[in-house]
Design an enzyme around this catalytic site. Structure first.
Site, PDB file in Angstrom:
ATOM      1  N   LEU A   1     -19.618  -3.955 -27.229  1.00  0.00           N
ATOM      2  CA  LEU A   1     -20.492  -3.437 -28.283  1.00  0.00           C
ATOM      3  C   LEU A   1     -20.847  -1.981 -28.036  1.00  0.00           C
ATOM      4  O   LEU A   1     -21.356  -1.625 -26.979  1.00  0.00           O
ATOM      5  CB  LEU A   1     -21.773  -4.268 -28.390  1.00  0.00           C
ATOM      6  CG  LEU A   1     -22.655  -3.914 -29.594  1.00  0.00           C
ATOM      7  CD1 LEU A   1     -21.941  -4.224 -30.906  1.00  0.00           C
ATOM      8  CD2 LEU A   1     -23.989  -4.663 -29.547  1.00  0.00           C
ATOM      9  N   TRP A   2     -20.538  -1.152 -29.041  1.00  0.00           N
ATOM     10  CA  TRP A   2     -20.999   0.232 -29.080  1.00  0.00           C
ATOM     11  C   TRP A   2     -22.454   0.197 -29.565  1.00  0.00           C
ATOM     12  O   TRP A   2     -22.719  -0.025 -30.745  1.00  0.00           O
ATOM     13  CB  TRP A   2     -20.166   1.038 -30.063  1.00  0.00           C
ATOM     14  CG  TRP A   2     -18.835   1.575 -29.656  1.00  0.00           C
ATOM     15  CD1 TRP A   2     -18.469   2.885 -29.653  1.00  0.00           C
ATOM     16  CD2 TRP A   2     -17.648   0.860 -29.270  1.00  0.00           C
ATOM     17  NE1 TRP A   2     -17.145   3.029 -29.273  1.00  0.00           N
ATOM     18  CE2 TRP A   2     -16.612   1.801 -29.026  1.00  0.00           C
ATOM     19  CE3 TRP A   2     -17.367  -0.502 -29.085  1.00  0.00           C
ATOM     20  CZ2 TRP A   2     -15.336   1.438 -28.629  1.00  0.00           C
ATOM     21  CZ3 TRP A   2     -16.089  -0.870 -28.677  1.00  0.00           C
ATOM     22  CH2 TRP A   2     -15.095   0.079 -28.449  1.00  0.00           C
TER      23      TRP A   2
ATOM     24  N   ILE B   1     -21.064  -3.360 -22.557  1.00  0.00           N
ATOM     25  CA  ILE B   1     -21.843  -2.480 -23.420  1.00  0.00           C
ATOM     26  C   ILE B   1     -21.325  -1.056 -23.301  1.00  0.00           C
ATOM     27  O   ILE B   1     -21.141  -0.538 -22.201  1.00  0.00           O
ATOM     28  CB  ILE B   1     -23.340  -2.512 -23.041  1.00  0.00           C
ATOM     29  CG1 ILE B   1     -23.941  -3.897 -23.280  1.00  0.00           C
ATOM     30  CG2 ILE B   1     -24.122  -1.442 -23.804  1.00  0.00           C
ATOM     31  CD1 ILE B   1     -24.035  -4.322 -24.723  1.00  0.00           C
ATOM     32  N   LYS B   2     -21.088  -0.418 -24.449  1.00  0.00           N
ATOM     33  CA  LYS B   2     -20.755   1.004 -24.476  1.00  0.00           C
ATOM     34  C   LYS B   2     -21.972   1.775 -24.977  1.00  0.00           C
ATOM     35  O   LYS B   2     -22.562   1.434 -25.998  1.00  0.00           O
ATOM     36  CB  LYS B   2     -19.564   1.292 -25.381  1.00  0.00           C
ATOM     37  CG  LYS B   2     -19.218   2.778 -25.425  1.00  0.00           C
ATOM     38  CD  LYS B   2     -18.239   3.129 -26.531  1.00  0.00           C
ATOM     39  CE  LYS B   2     -17.992   4.642 -26.564  1.00  0.00           C
ATOM     40  NZ  LYS B   2     -17.184   5.064 -27.731  1.00  0.00           N
ATOM     41  N   GLN B   3     -22.329   2.830 -24.233  1.00  0.00           N
ATOM     42  CA  GLN B   3     -23.517   3.599 -24.594  1.00  0.00           C
ATOM     43  C   GLN B   3     -23.317   5.065 -24.228  1.00  0.00           C
ATOM     44  O   GLN B   3     -22.606   5.386 -23.268  1.00  0.00           O
ATOM     45  CB  GLN B   3     -24.751   3.050 -23.858  1.00  0.00           C
ATOM     46  CG  GLN B   3     -26.068   3.684 -24.224  1.00  0.00           C
ATOM     47  CD  GLN B   3     -26.366   3.613 -25.709  1.00  0.00           C
ATOM     48  OE1 GLN B   3     -26.048   4.556 -26.434  1.00  0.00           O
ATOM     49  NE2 GLN B   3     -26.952   2.491 -26.147  1.00  0.00           N
TER      50      GLN B   3
END
Length: 353
Positions: free
Chosen positions: A201-202, A239-241
């Site tokens: 998830l972005w 998780i992409k952040q």
């Protein structure tokens, strides 16, 4: 690839600032740290089925970082998100989607993340050679005026049929459409898990109110941290952040739930401490945090990318997902840049802060 790159020399006068820092608010002993047994420790007793574990294993055990617990992913969906002409005019070869996959392969990435169109056109030739991550939604750029929304571009089953090991999606937390996006992607992730695919998830923020006279809080540690927490709540496996650039979003904007004491207890203004707060919101590192590499700025790209990787790794993150810095330069230079970032994760002397 070269693994003896001198990170200290590249960081120059900032080397001690990044390499010697110790996190004293949330300590490294409190984290689940990346390693070769990370998947067993985190997911073996979870509700992820064996097919999901196999897909995650394919991701984590491919490429130059295979078996380390870290990830190096090439993401190229900018043709939709930023317009193809703007994204590829420096290197028109990337209008041909096969070259995107070739770059990821040559650079020894764990996976390549792109659109249904890019990966679908080349699935038969490459899906068995490098893990595919299909980005299932996008903010298409032609709506005028542009809006902060993500639209599904295909079905999860389409990604499975082309041999993808994972699906990726973006939620614009804070936007007017975020509730619908949250529901859509939670359902999509459930379907992906049922089919045996991993989920990424972005967790991005979008709201004009997040940019005030005091600053731009779209990458504030407290707000992005909470976005991460919502992401792991819908069972994202990764998780992409964006790397945090400041803090005090809840306090300075004046919304949500906050207390001065929480800022004092959890973090300082050091970049590694701010990123550590993002990691903590990913269930204390049990769900891997990969930070984005950001846009290309030219000559400073190498130092910027190395700095981001050092911050992510020392904070307890799981790797970097870097696209524009690599594909907006000649092919060989793009490979070398990605390899340099991978060196940060391969050098044991760069440890947790």
């Amino acid at each position: 690839m070269k693994t003896d790159i001198n990170i200290t020399d590249l960081l120059e006068e900032k080397a001690s600032f990044y390499l010697d820092h110790v996190c004293e608010k949330i300590t490294k002993d409190e984290l689940q740290t990346p390693g070769k047994n990370s998947l067993d420790k985190v997911f073996a007793n979870s509700n992820r089925n064996p097919q999901v574990l196999r897909s995650l294993s394919q991701l984590y055990n491919h490429g130059n970082l295979g078996g380390t617990g870290y990830l190096s992913i090439l993401p190229v969906d900018q043709g939709v998100e930023h317009s193809a002409a703007f994204s590829f005019y420096k290197n028109p070869v990337y209008f041909d989607p096969e070259n995107i996959i070739k770059l990821a392969l040559e650079a020894g990435c764990n996976a390549v993340a792109s659109t249904f169109g890019v990966l679908g056109l080349n699935a038969g030739k490459y899906a068995h050679k490098i893990p595919f991550i299909v980005k299932i939604n996008h903010n298409e750029l032609l709506t005028y005026p542009n809006k902060y929304d993500q639209t599904l571009f295909g079905k999860v089953k389409n990604a499975w049929d082309m041999g993808a090991v994972a699906v990726g999606a973006t939620i614009y937390f804070g936007s007017e459409e975020s509730d619908r996006q949250l529901k859509e992607i939670a359902e999509a992730f459930e379907e992906a898990h049922n089919l045996g695919m991993a989920t990424i998830l972005w967790c991005y923020l979008r709201n004009e109110a997040f940019k005030t006279e005091k600053g731009d809080y779209h990458a504030a540690a407290d707000l992005t941290g909470q976005a991460n927490h919502l992401g792991v709540t819908i069972q994202a496996d990764i998780i992409k952040q964006k790397l945090p650039t400041n803090n005090f979003g809840f306090k300075d904007i004046g919304f949500g739930k906050y207390d001065d004491a929480m800022y004092e207890a959890l973090t300082t203004d050091h970049p590694i401490d701010l990123c550590r707060l993002q990691v903590a919101n990913c269930y204390m590192g049990k769900i891997g945090l990969i930070n984005s590499g950001g846009g290309s700025k030219g000559e400073s790209d190498l130092v910027d990318a190395i700095t981001t990787a050092v911050i992510n790794k020392r904070a307890g993150g799981t790797g970097l997902i870097m696209g524009r810095k690599a594909f907006q330069r000649p092919f060989k230079e793009g490979v070398e840049l990605i390899n340099a970032v991978q060196c940060v994760y391969l050098q044991n002397k760069i440890g947790l802060a």
